[in-house]
Design a protein around this motif. Sequence first.
Motif, PDB file in Angstrom:
ATOM      1  N   ASN A  22      30.722  41.688  40.431  1.00  0.00           N
ATOM      2  CA  ASN A  22      32.093  41.649  39.925  1.00  0.00           C
ATOM      3  C   ASN A  22      32.236  42.468  38.644  1.00  0.00           C
ATOM      4  OD1 ASN A  22      33.274  40.093  41.965  1.00  0.00           O
ATOM      5  ND2 ASN A  22      32.622  38.172  41.019  1.00  0.00           N
ATOM      6  N   GLY A  75      42.278  41.498  38.294  1.00  0.00           N
ATOM      7  CA  GLY A  75      41.371  41.414  39.433  1.00  0.00           C
ATOM      8  C   GLY A  75      41.348  40.029  40.047  1.00  0.00           C
ATOM      9  N   PHE A 111      44.533  39.520  42.012  1.00  0.00           N
ATOM     10  CA  PHE A 111      44.481  40.233  43.292  1.00  0.00           C
ATOM     11  C   PHE A 111      43.586  39.500  44.293  1.00  0.00           C
ATOM     12  CE2 PHE A 111      46.111  44.805  42.994  1.00  0.00           C
ATOM     13  CZ  PHE A 111      47.039  44.481  42.001  1.00  0.00           C
ATOM     14  N   MET A 112      42.459  38.964  43.798  1.00  0.00           N
ATOM     15  CA  MET A 112      41.561  38.217  44.673  1.00  0.00           C
ATOM     16  C   MET A 112      42.236  36.941  45.170  1.00  0.00           C
ATOM     17  SD  MET A 112      37.864  38.658  42.765  1.00  0.00           S
ATOM     18  CE  MET A 112      36.996  37.642  43.956  1.00  0.00           C
ATOM     19  N   ARG A 113      42.961  36.283  44.298  1.00  0.00           N
ATOM     20  CA  ARG A 113      43.678  35.054  44.673  1.00  0.00           C
ATOM     21  C   ARG A 113      44.727  35.346  45.749  1.00  0.00           C
ATOM     22  NH1 ARG A 113      44.369  30.111  41.919  1.00  0.00           N
ATOM     23  NH2 ARG A 113      45.274  28.664  43.438  1.00  0.00           N
ATOM     24  N   LEU A 114      45.315  36.539  45.660  1.00  0.00           N
ATOM     25  CA  LEU A 114      46.321  36.958  46.638  1.00  0.00           C
ATOM     26  C   LEU A 114      45.698  37.527  47.910  1.00  0.00           C
ATOM     27  CD1 LEU A 114      48.875  38.687  44.216  1.00  0.00           C
ATOM     28  CD2 LEU A 114      49.081  36.433  45.279  1.00  0.00           C
ATOM     29  N   LYS A 115      44.338  37.486  47.988  1.00  0.00           N
ATOM     30  CA  LYS A 115      43.599  37.973  49.170  1.00  0.00           C
ATOM     31  C   LYS A 115      43.777  39.477  49.399  1.00  0.00           C
ATOM     32  CE  LYS A 115      42.493  33.685  50.137  1.00  0.00           C
ATOM     33  NZ  LYS A 115      41.130  33.166  49.851  1.00  0.00           N
ATOM     34  N   VAL A 116      43.975  40.234  48.326  1.00  0.00           N
ATOM     35  CA  VAL A 116      44.080  41.689  48.453  1.00  0.00           C
ATOM     36  C   VAL A 116      42.684  42.244  48.727  1.00  0.00           C
ATOM     37  CG1 VAL A 116      44.631  43.846  47.246  1.00  0.00           C
ATOM     38  CG2 VAL A 116      46.044  41.802  46.885  1.00  0.00           C
ATOM     39  N   GLY A 131      39.926  43.283  45.989  1.00  0.00           N
ATOM     40  CA  GLY A 131      40.843  42.798  44.959  1.00  0.00           C
ATOM     41  C   GLY A 131      40.398  43.036  43.528  1.00  0.00           C
ATOM     42  N   LEU A 158      40.700  46.893  42.794  1.00  0.00           N
ATOM     43  CA  LEU A 158      42.091  47.339  42.780  1.00  0.00           C
ATOM     44  C   LEU A 158      42.885  46.681  41.649  1.00  0.00           C
ATOM     45  CD1 LEU A 158      42.906  47.440  46.596  1.00  0.00           C
ATOM     46  CD2 LEU A 158      42.466  49.352  45.061  1.00  0.00           C
ATOM     47  N   GLY A 159      42.606  45.410  41.393  1.00  0.00           N
ATOM     48  CA  GLY A 159      43.293  44.734  40.299  1.00  0.00           C
ATOM     49  C   GLY A 159      42.951  45.354  38.958  1.00  0.00           C
ATOM     50  N   VAL A 204      43.786  52.412  49.417  1.00  0.00           N
ATOM     51  CA  VAL A 204      44.554  51.177  49.563  1.00  0.00           C
ATOM     52  C   VAL A 204      45.306  51.187  50.889  1.00  0.00           C
ATOM     53  CG1 VAL A 204      46.499  49.850  48.660  1.00  0.00           C
ATOM     54  CG2 VAL A 204      44.801  50.770  47.084  1.00  0.00           C
TER      55      VAL A 204
END
Length: 356
Positions: free
Chosen positions: A63, A199, A202-207, A210, A213-214, A327
């Motif tokens: 991470n 980040g 973004f991970m929480r949003l399942k991107v 994430g 990109l976050g 993306v």
Amino acid sequence: MPALAVSSRTILSVLLTLAISAAGGGIATFLGLPAGWLMGGALAVTIAAMAGLPMILPDGLRNVVFVLIGMSMGASVAPDSLQLLGSWPISLAALAIELVIIVAATGWMLTKVFKLDPGTAYLSSFPGHLAFVMGIAATGVGNARQIVIIQVIRILMLTIAVPIGAVFLPIDHYAAQVASAYLSPLQLMLLAAVCVAAGLIFMRLKVPAGMVLGAMAAATGAKLGGFYTEAMPTPLVIATFVLTGALIGSRFVGITRTEFLAAATGGLIATAMTVSIVTVMAFGVGQLVDMPFGQIWLGLSPGALEGMGALGIALGYDTAFIAAHHVIRLLLLSFAIPAVAVLVRSLERGTQGSHN
């Protein structure tokens, strides 16, 4: 006491992994190869992993790598990136077309030539989104071990091939710009905190991807918003490349030489086919838009976002263009992978039914 021993072994393994990546990167840089710290590190750790050495990069450190890559990509965004948006639809259309061609051609080749079952062949042919691919494979579609070997070969070969191609092929590429000012320690800490927060969201949003990109979204937004203009310190950029090389190479841990050799030929041919398709598409796009061929190629490339983003930084390209295309690639694959998996399942059921 045993827990302490395991912890000590893990720490030593991590240090060994980073040392081998740094040594490989240093040798490649000494030989004058572009993106040497990244390419050399990835190759050295891969060889060490295949030789049975304990190459480890814990999730926490991964991470950290993702945040550093995102920060570096954001800090490398060209100030005029937004002005280039008008030329992106052409390359994005080419990206969609090439994905269809890559999956159809390599999936067919792996099925007909290497006699892989359709699930394994087509999941192996998808250019990216490895975590999603493996999630589908875990439901019983295809051979997960063969899929991961072919996919990791693709990532490794692209990381090695792109810098070598930049040396030997007659294409435009740039040395990374020499910065006149660098982020201070306080600026780095504040930027890192914002990038980590973005980040995690973004991970929480399942991107997909994430954390990378976050972090990049936060760093890019801050730069285009005028909150900073300085570059990342060179030692930190080198450390990011060394860590990324270790990350790519460590994916070969647990793969036996027998398993590797069984899938390597198909993986190499599939990668060669994919690279050829991307190269033809990039040349076509290059005739229509005023951009360096290498930048277009990295944007259309089927490599992992972290690897191609790091190469973009090392080769001096506009990372906003590269990241945006990756993306979109991940978004397209998010729809394509389950659709193809359902199609393969239905075909397999149809075949079984005809045999009964």
